[in-house]
Design a protein around this motif. Sequence first.
Motif, PDB file in Angstrom:
ATOM      1  N   PRO A   5      -3.903   3.213   6.688  1.00  0.00           N
ATOM      2  CA  PRO A   5      -5.132   4.124   7.237  1.00  0.00           C
ATOM      3  C   PRO A   5      -4.807   4.324   8.875  1.00  0.00           C
ATOM      4  O   PRO A   5      -4.249   3.196   9.582  1.00  0.00           O
ATOM      5  CB  PRO A   5      -6.336   3.197   7.167  1.00  0.00           C
ATOM      6  CG  PRO A   5      -5.855   1.674   6.963  1.00  0.00           C
ATOM      7  CD  PRO A   5      -4.659   1.929   6.346  1.00  0.00           C
ATOM      8  N   ALA A  40       0.684  -1.249   0.058  1.00  0.00           N
ATOM      9  CA  ALA A  40      -0.106   0.023  -0.110  1.00  0.00           C
ATOM     10  C   ALA A  40       1.022   1.240   0.071  1.00  0.00           C
ATOM     11  O   ALA A  40       2.076   1.200   0.296  1.00  0.00           O
ATOM     12  CB  ALA A  40      -0.864   0.104   1.151  1.00  0.00           C
ATOM     13  N   SER A  96     -17.007  -8.466  -3.285  1.00  0.00           N
ATOM     14  CA  SER A  96     -17.325  -7.723  -4.733  1.00  0.00           C
ATOM     15  C   SER A  96     -17.095  -8.734  -5.778  1.00  0.00           C
ATOM     16  O   SER A  96     -16.185  -9.545  -5.578  1.00  0.00           O
ATOM     17  CB  SER A  96     -16.681  -6.441  -4.633  1.00  0.00           C
ATOM     18  OG  SER A  96     -15.246  -6.686  -4.595  1.00  0.00           O
ATOM     19  N   ALA A 147     -14.726  -5.812   2.054  1.00  0.00           N
ATOM     20  CA  ALA A 147     -15.618  -5.212   1.041  1.00  0.00           C
ATOM     21  C   ALA A 147     -14.886  -5.703  -0.326  1.00  0.00           C
ATOM     22  O   ALA A 147     -15.694  -6.189  -1.348  1.00  0.00           O
ATOM     23  CB  ALA A 147     -15.217  -3.849   0.860  1.00  0.00           C
ATOM     24  N   ARG A 148     -13.744  -5.944  -0.464  1.00  0.00           N
ATOM     25  CA  ARG A 148     -13.159  -6.354  -1.752  1.00  0.00           C
ATOM     26  C   ARG A 148     -13.459  -7.934  -2.103  1.00  0.00           C
ATOM     27  O   ARG A 148     -13.629  -8.473  -3.040  1.00  0.00           O
ATOM     28  CB  ARG A 148     -11.758  -6.188  -1.699  1.00  0.00           C
ATOM     29  CG  ARG A 148     -11.177  -4.741  -2.159  1.00  0.00           C
ATOM     30  CD  ARG A 148      -9.819  -4.618  -1.859  1.00  0.00           C
ATOM     31  NE  ARG A 148      -9.176  -4.605  -0.579  1.00  0.00           N
ATOM     32  CZ  ARG A 148      -7.815  -4.588  -0.382  1.00  0.00           C
ATOM     33  NH1 ARG A 148      -7.188  -5.061  -1.162  1.00  0.00           N
ATOM     34  NH2 ARG A 148      -7.709  -4.475   0.929  1.00  0.00           N
ATOM     35  N   ALA A 178     -10.399  -0.518   9.772  1.00  0.00           N
ATOM     36  CA  ALA A 178     -10.417   0.170   8.575  1.00  0.00           C
ATOM     37  C   ALA A 178      -9.895  -0.976   7.552  1.00  0.00           C
ATOM     38  O   ALA A 178     -10.316  -1.282   6.105  1.00  0.00           O
ATOM     39  CB  ALA A 178      -9.616   1.474   8.006  1.00  0.00           C
ATOM     40  N   ILE A 179      -8.702  -1.638   7.821  1.00  0.00           N
ATOM     41  CA  ILE A 179      -7.940  -2.420   6.737  1.00  0.00           C
ATOM     42  C   ILE A 179      -8.979  -3.736   6.763  1.00  0.00           C
ATOM     43  O   ILE A 179      -9.071  -4.286   5.812  1.00  0.00           O
ATOM     44  CB  ILE A 179      -6.701  -2.893   7.630  1.00  0.00           C
ATOM     45  CG1 ILE A 179      -5.623  -1.794   7.569  1.00  0.00           C
ATOM     46  CG2 ILE A 179      -6.080  -3.928   6.720  1.00  0.00           C
ATOM     47  CD1 ILE A 179      -4.144  -1.776   8.102  1.00  0.00           C
ATOM     48  N   ARG A 180      -9.496  -4.115   7.747  1.00  0.00           N
ATOM     49  CA  ARG A 180     -10.402  -5.437   7.543  1.00  0.00           C
ATOM     50  C   ARG A 180     -11.452  -5.201   6.961  1.00  0.00           C
ATOM     51  O   ARG A 180     -12.116  -5.877   6.070  1.00  0.00           O
ATOM     52  CB  ARG A 180     -10.986  -5.723   9.149  1.00  0.00           C
ATOM     53  CG  ARG A 180      -9.905  -6.312  10.096  1.00  0.00           C
ATOM     54  CD  ARG A 180     -10.492  -6.843  11.411  1.00  0.00           C
ATOM     55  NE  ARG A 180      -9.161  -7.314  12.133  1.00  0.00           N
ATOM     56  CZ  ARG A 180      -8.743  -6.329  13.279  1.00  0.00           C
ATOM     57  NH1 ARG A 180      -9.260  -5.428  13.415  1.00  0.00           N
ATOM     58  NH2 ARG A 180      -7.495  -6.976  14.171  1.00  0.00           N
ATOM     59  N   ALA A 181     -12.105  -3.970   7.241  1.00  0.00           N
ATOM     60  CA  ALA A 181     -13.516  -3.626   6.302  1.00  0.00           C
ATOM     61  C   ALA A 181     -12.986  -3.249   4.636  1.00  0.00           C
ATOM     62  O   ALA A 181     -13.833  -3.829   4.007  1.00  0.00           O
ATOM     63  CB  ALA A 181     -13.957  -2.067   6.842  1.00  0.00           C
ATOM     64  N   SER A 182     -11.778  -2.817   4.462  1.00  0.00           N
ATOM     65  CA  SER A 182     -11.340  -2.813   3.060  1.00  0.00           C
ATOM     66  C   SER A 182     -11.362  -4.281   2.588  1.00  0.00           C
ATOM     67  O   SER A 182     -11.848  -4.515   1.354  1.00  0.00           O
ATOM     68  CB  SER A 182     -10.272  -2.132   2.958  1.00  0.00           C
ATOM     69  OG  SER A 182      -9.705  -2.087   1.745  1.00  0.00           O
ATOM     70  N   LEU A 183     -10.723  -5.034   3.309  1.00  0.00           N
ATOM     71  CA  LEU A 183     -10.413  -6.644   2.673  1.00  0.00           C
ATOM     72  C   LEU A 183     -11.958  -7.281   2.547  1.00  0.00           C
ATOM     73  O   LEU A 183     -12.048  -7.975   1.562  1.00  0.00           O
ATOM     74  CB  LEU A 183      -9.560  -7.287   3.873  1.00  0.00           C
ATOM     75  CG  LEU A 183      -8.308  -7.146   3.736  1.00  0.00           C
ATOM     76  CD1 LEU A 183      -7.449  -7.645   4.679  1.00  0.00           C
ATOM     77  CD2 LEU A 183      -7.532  -7.454   2.389  1.00  0.00           C
TER      78      LEU A 183
END
Length: 517
Positions: A495, A491, A517, A513-514, A506-511
């Motif tokens: 964050p 990265a 998707s 979400a990806r 935030a890192i967990r949430a981003s993972l």
Amino acid sequence: MSQLRTVGELWETQAQRIPDQVAYVFGDERVTYGALLARAQLLGSAMYGAGLRRQDRVAILSMNSGKWFEVLAACHLAAFIAAPVNFRLTETEIAFVLGNVKPKLLFFEQQYAAMIPGLQTALPDIPFFICLDKAEGFADYEKFLASGDSKGPPCRSRSDDIIDIFHTSGTTGRPKGVVRTHAAELFNAEKSAAGLQMLPGGRTLISMPLFHVGGQGESRAQHWAGGTVILHRVFDPVAILRSIEKERVEVIHMAPTMVADMLAAPEIAGFDLSSLRVFCYAAAPMPLPILQRGIALLGPIFLNCYGSTEGGANTALHPHQHPLDNGRASLKRLQSVGQSYPGVDICIKDEEGNVCGPDVVGEICVRSPAVFCSYWNNNVATIEALREEWYHTGDLGTMDVERFIYLVDRKKDMIISGGENVYSREVEDALLENSLVQEAAVIGVPHPRWGEAVHALIVLAPGARTTEADIINRCGKQLARYKLPKTVEFAEALPRLASGKVNKAAIRASLRARSSS
């Protein structure tokens, strides 16, 4: 000044003792203790005249400015409860925080005026919204202040009154309102001033946001000592270097990432930084190369500390405990957060509540007059955190025979892979041993066989190039196989929360979400 009972009395005492001493510098503003008290008395009286009474909440939504100190001092005098709001939150998140504390008044900066109508609709029980500068359709701060009586408000704070409600970052769920008293804040200020070697007439630079306990806590410590706070609106390395030289700053506090940015500024060689006596770093581990660079440039002035919104200031690793040339034992000591302050008890407890022996991992528990008294409107969380006079921090750590504390992990961040405990801090330290890695954050991710697997998010040093396989292989020289990252993600930045800590939520949430998707 141990006879003080409230922070309001601290402001009054300093205005009597040293009325012409500058309390804070903000840009071109230089405000003395005498002038600050006079405006705080007017403001406290104006709020009382508007209908606020003892222990009513006053919210503040603003970036750093001198008016923060006026609002805080007015609340401290009049027994109102200051409720800082993180301006980096979304409108929905801000509405949650305000709905939790239900303030009678919200002071806000003009740049946030666009969200105020939505907040008014969502929170119709907040009667007063006052703009700290100017915003069309809202009451003007200076006019409101001028409506007060110079004698100050008729009500005065008491030692056991609530002084403030800071909301936690919410990394493990909804933010919780941390309730602290005047007595706790006075104890914290005295211990912090002593630990950070703040002196009468001394000068401390604060760039941490004042909605954060770190920014307010260290400001209050310097005011306890009778010195000056050099307040910055935001963190800007070159502006800070300029301030250190111009204002002859003696004490400064930064998160390690901020320290790295300042030391890396090309302009640093052109500034006179000889006034610095104490450079406090906290909130995250300091990579050894950065610490070595700082000591080489500035001398042995670095101090590590450990504390929290709930627990106050707990420990310090003082400058004389930062030797870099005394072998492996000395370098190991640099990984600690030091020993507890006088008056602060710390122990390490296992899952059954038993005190652990030396070097055994357990939960860090704190007992001191600075510990918070409850979570606002959250008895369940309060009972979980405060047990048998001890605040259970949720941090895992060890204590050696000399009572130096070593942080291992957040309890909720510990990874269980194949039935084995993996501490993210240990893996992060191994990653940072690689000179190609500038920053690292480690979390657990779901794994079909092992339950959880180690995932690393890293930021490479400027100009560095490497591969996922090489990163993992280098860690294999220091870590058991089950502790190694199974996946590595690169990265540009990690964050972060306002405190400077990495935002692993935030890192967990981003993972998540990806992956969905």
